[in-house]
Design an enzyme around this catalytic site. Structure first.
Site, PDB file in Angstrom:
ATOM      1  N   ASN A  96       0.811  -1.225   0.000  1.00 53.61           N
ATOM      2  CA  ASN A  96       0.000   0.000   0.000  1.00 53.61           C
ATOM      3  C   ASN A  96       0.846   1.278   0.000  1.00 53.61           C
ATOM      4  O   ASN A  96       0.366   2.339  -0.393  1.00 53.61           O
ATOM      5  CB  ASN A  96      -0.996  -0.025   1.164  1.00 53.61           C
ATOM      6  CG  ASN A  96      -2.164  -0.945   0.855  1.00 53.61           C
ATOM      7  OD1 ASN A  96      -2.338  -1.359  -0.292  1.00 53.61           O
ATOM      8  ND2 ASN A  96      -2.961  -1.280   1.857  1.00 53.61           N
ATOM      9  N   ILE A 119      -7.950   6.357   4.554  1.00 53.05           N
ATOM     10  CA  ILE A 119      -8.551   5.175   5.203  1.00 53.05           C
ATOM     11  C   ILE A 119      -7.670   3.943   4.998  1.00 53.05           C
ATOM     12  O   ILE A 119      -7.759   2.957   5.722  1.00 53.05           O
ATOM     13  CB  ILE A 119      -9.976   4.920   4.632  1.00 53.05           C
ATOM     14  CG1 ILE A 119     -10.890   6.136   4.870  1.00 53.05           C
ATOM     15  CG2 ILE A 119     -10.601   3.684   5.262  1.00 53.05           C
ATOM     16  CD1 ILE A 119     -12.341   5.932   4.474  1.00 53.05           C
ATOM     17  N   THR A 120      -6.776   3.998   4.005  1.00 52.88           N
ATOM     18  CA  THR A 120      -5.945   2.841   3.649  1.00 52.88           C
ATOM     19  C   THR A 120      -5.065   2.390   4.832  1.00 52.88           C
ATOM     20  O   THR A 120      -4.535   3.219   5.566  1.00 52.88           O
ATOM     21  CB  THR A 120      -5.052   3.221   2.439  1.00 52.88           C
ATOM     22  OG1 THR A 120      -5.905   3.657   1.386  1.00 52.88           O
ATOM     23  CG2 THR A 120      -4.206   2.057   1.973  1.00 52.88           C
ATOM     24  N   HIS A 176      -4.037   2.774  14.852  1.00 49.54           N
ATOM     25  CA  HIS A 176      -5.173   1.935  14.440  1.00 49.54           C
ATOM     26  C   HIS A 176      -4.680   0.502  14.232  1.00 49.54           C
ATOM     27  O   HIS A 176      -4.670  -0.029  13.133  1.00 49.54           O
ATOM     28  CB  HIS A 176      -5.762   2.517  13.146  1.00 49.54           C
ATOM     29  CG  HIS A 176      -6.949   1.762  12.635  1.00 49.54           C
ATOM     30  ND1 HIS A 176      -8.081   1.536  13.372  1.00 49.54           N
ATOM     31  CD2 HIS A 176      -7.183   1.184  11.415  1.00 49.54           C
ATOM     32  CE1 HIS A 176      -8.951   0.856  12.653  1.00 49.54           C
ATOM     33  NE2 HIS A 176      -8.428   0.623  11.468  1.00 49.54           N
TER      34      HIS A 176
HETATM   35  C1  LMR Z   1     -11.025  -1.838  10.158  1.00 45.85           C
HETATM   36  O1  LMR Z   1     -10.678  -1.550  11.306  1.00 45.85           O
HETATM   37  O2  LMR Z   1     -12.139  -2.311   9.902  1.00 45.85           O
HETATM   38  C2  LMR Z   1     -10.093  -1.580   9.010  1.00 45.85           C
HETATM   39  O3  LMR Z   1      -8.883  -1.059   9.494  1.00 45.85           O
HETATM   40  C3  LMR Z   1      -9.882  -2.776   8.160  1.00 45.85           C
HETATM   41  C4  LMR Z   1      -9.097  -3.885   8.840  1.00 45.85           C
HETATM   42  O4  LMR Z   1      -8.263  -4.476   8.169  1.00 45.85           O
HETATM   43  O5  LMR Z   1      -9.344  -4.193  10.002  1.00 45.85           O
END
Ligand code: LMR
Length: 309
Positions: A96, A119-120, A176
């Site tokens: 990515n 969002i990637t 995240h």
């Molecule tokens: C999510 O949290 O739904 C996204 O980051 C996609 C993923 O791969 O978990």
């Protein structure tokens, strides 16, 4: 007043859902971009034909040419590949990153004044890369993660307490990834902190701990169920809330992957923090007092993000 322009980079499941939501809300003219020939054009045509049924009036076009995003007010980036069961978000780094280079260059050339929402995955590293490749100001490039992670945390807490999700307020800090930090201390049901609700006997520490863990692995839970892709409804809804905050100068305080320079002891890194979104983009990073446990967990999460860069 001129109509706003919303460019969506990537016409997969999230891109299509974003286009549908943006059209329903009539946020502006929508340009759906993808390198796959025919896909953005087909989705744009299909969505345009929703207009007469749903009663929205939006121009939706599909393209394979970055030139068509010229002058966009908001750009939401979902390009790249999603993970599959058994993979971590970090496994997507190499593939990515190449995609973010191309997108960043497209932004630099055609949409240098846009508010860019990434969002990637892996999110914190990709938003950093997008900023580097595009050269846009830090306050105009932001990652969508905390809104989604907090939505998951709020959903699980609402189920636990048997209350409307409208009355639950939470936020999740940090990267995240699996080390994200759902902050129990500041999570409330109609203003009542979750630790107080535990004291009142309405839940137990063990149950809340399990909810924190479920939130941390919330994306993976959906990947495991879908098997061929990752979540798209809630990620799209979260990014649209951020776009609306910018377009309508709402001054919303949302947990997002913002550029942090000094706050929380973090220097020059994109990581999830509460931030104010208004007409200037990220107008302020809000630094809140964290208890010792959240502080230590945030440090672990920040270190995990740093390792990717
Ligand atoms: C999510 O949290 O739904 C996204 O980051 C996609 C993923 O791969 O978990």
């Amino acid at each position: 007043m001129a109509r706003k322009k919303i460019a969506l980079i990537g016409a997969g499941n999230i891109g299509g859902t974003l286009a549908h939501l943006a059209a329903q809300k009539e946020l502006g003219d929508i340009v759906l971009f993808d390198i796959a020939e025919g896909v953005p054009q087909g989705k744009a045509l299909d969505l345009s034909q929703c207009g007469p049924v749903e009663g929205f009036d939006a121009s939706i076009t599909g393209t394979n040419d970055y030139a068509d995003i010229a002058g966009a007010d908001v750009v939401i980036v979902t390009a790249g590949v999603p993970r599959k069961p058994g993979m971590s978000r970090d496994d997507l780094l190499g593939i990515n990153l190449k995609v973010m280079k191309a997108v960043g260059e497209g932004l630099k050339q055609y949409a240098p004044d846009a508010f860019v929402i990434c969002i990637t995955n892996p999110l914190d590293a990709m938003v950093w890369a997008l900023r580097e490749f595009s050269g846009l100001p830090h306050n105009k490039v932001v990652g969508m993660a905390g809104v989604l992670d907090s939505a998951r945390f709020s959903t699980f807490l609402a189920w636990e307490f048997g209350v409307s999700v409208r009355d639950v307020n939470t936020f999740v800090l940090g990267g995240h990834g699996d080390t994200m930090v759902p902050v129990v201390q500041y999570s409330t049901v109609n203003g009542i902190p979750v630790p107080d609700l535990i004291k009142m006997g309405l839940s137990t520490q063990e149950k809340i701990d399990a909810i924190v863990q479920r939130t941390r692995s919330g994306g993976g839970e959906i990947v495991g169920l879908l098997k061929t892709g990752s979540a798209f409804y809630a990620p799209a809804a979260s990014a649209i809330a951020m776009a609306e905050a910018y377009l309508n100068d709402q001054k919303r305080i949302l947990p997002v992957a913002a550029y942090v320079d000094g706050q929380y002891g973090v220097d020059g890194l994109y990581v999830g923090v509460p931030a104010m979104i208004g007409a200037e983009g990220i107008e302020k990073v809000i630094e809140i007092e964290l208890d010792a446990e959240a502080k230590a967990n945030l440090q672990v999460s920040v270190d995990a993000v740093k390792e990717l860069l």
